[in-house]
Design an enzyme around this catalytic site. Structure first.
Site, short mmCIF file in Angstrom:
data_model
loop_
_atom_site.label_atom_id
_atom_site.label_comp_id
_atom_site.label_asym_id
_atom_site.label_seq_id
_atom_site.Cartn_x
_atom_site.Cartn_y
_atom_site.Cartn_z
CD GLU A 63 -3.01 0.98 0.13
OE1 GLU A 63 -2.94 1.98 -0.79
OE2 GLU A 63 -3.52 -0.22 -0.17
CD GLU A 70 -2.44 5.70 -6.16
OE1 GLU A 70 -2.56 6.69 -5.35
OE2 GLU A 70 -3.22 4.72 -6.29
#
Length: 161
Positions: A63, A70
């Site tokens: 994560e 991103e």
């Protein structure tokens, strides 16, 4: 030696960023807390607990890596780009695969009648523990839901026009 410890500071900063801004990271933290509680309540052995910690660590690490991908893609490609989308989607898929694998680990560890009976007995003997677990889930859900939008990004994940 100073540079060595600086790396820990940078890692802590990255962890704090994920906790503050990433709703999915917060969700996984709450789920990890629940899984660790269940592991304690089920009386998992050392090896089983180690597997549980590894599954939790893998999901949280991926994560965090997804967050890094991103951010890097947003920095390099502020507009829409099919390759940027592919990179973000692949990073998200890695988290999804790890999360699904961790659910499989959870099923293997917790799908056991004796452990379930122990959990029910423990909660029956100590209603305050059940209330605390319920409060944890409610507060955890509220904590996940109130994650603020990242600066410069709207609620739907797009940059403001």
């Amino acid at each position: 030696m100073k540079r060595f410890f600086a790396g820990f500071r940078y890692a802590a900063s990255g962890l704090c960023h994920c906790i503050r801004w990433e709703r999915n990271f917060r969700f996984h933290l709450v789920a990890a807390g629940l899984a660790l509680f269940l592991g304690w309540a089920y009386g998992l052995g050392r090896g089983q607990t180690a597997v549980l910690w590894l599954a939790i660590g893998l999901v949280l690490a991926l994560e965090a890596l997804n967050t890094a991908v991103e951010a890097a893609v947003d920095l390099c490609c502020p507009g829409r780009n099919p390759l940027a989308k592919a990179a973000k989607d692949a990073a998200a898929a890695a988290v999804l695969l790890a999360a699904l694998a961790s659910v499989g680990v959870g099923v293997c560890l917790f799908w056991e009648e004796a452990g379930f009976r122990r959990l029910v007995s423990l909660l029956g003997d100590c209603p305050l523990l059940g209330a605390a677990a319920g409060a944890y889930l409610i507060l955890g859900a509220a904590w996940v839901a109130k994650t603020p939008a990242k600066p410069g990004i709207t609620e739907d994940g797009e940059e403001p026009s």
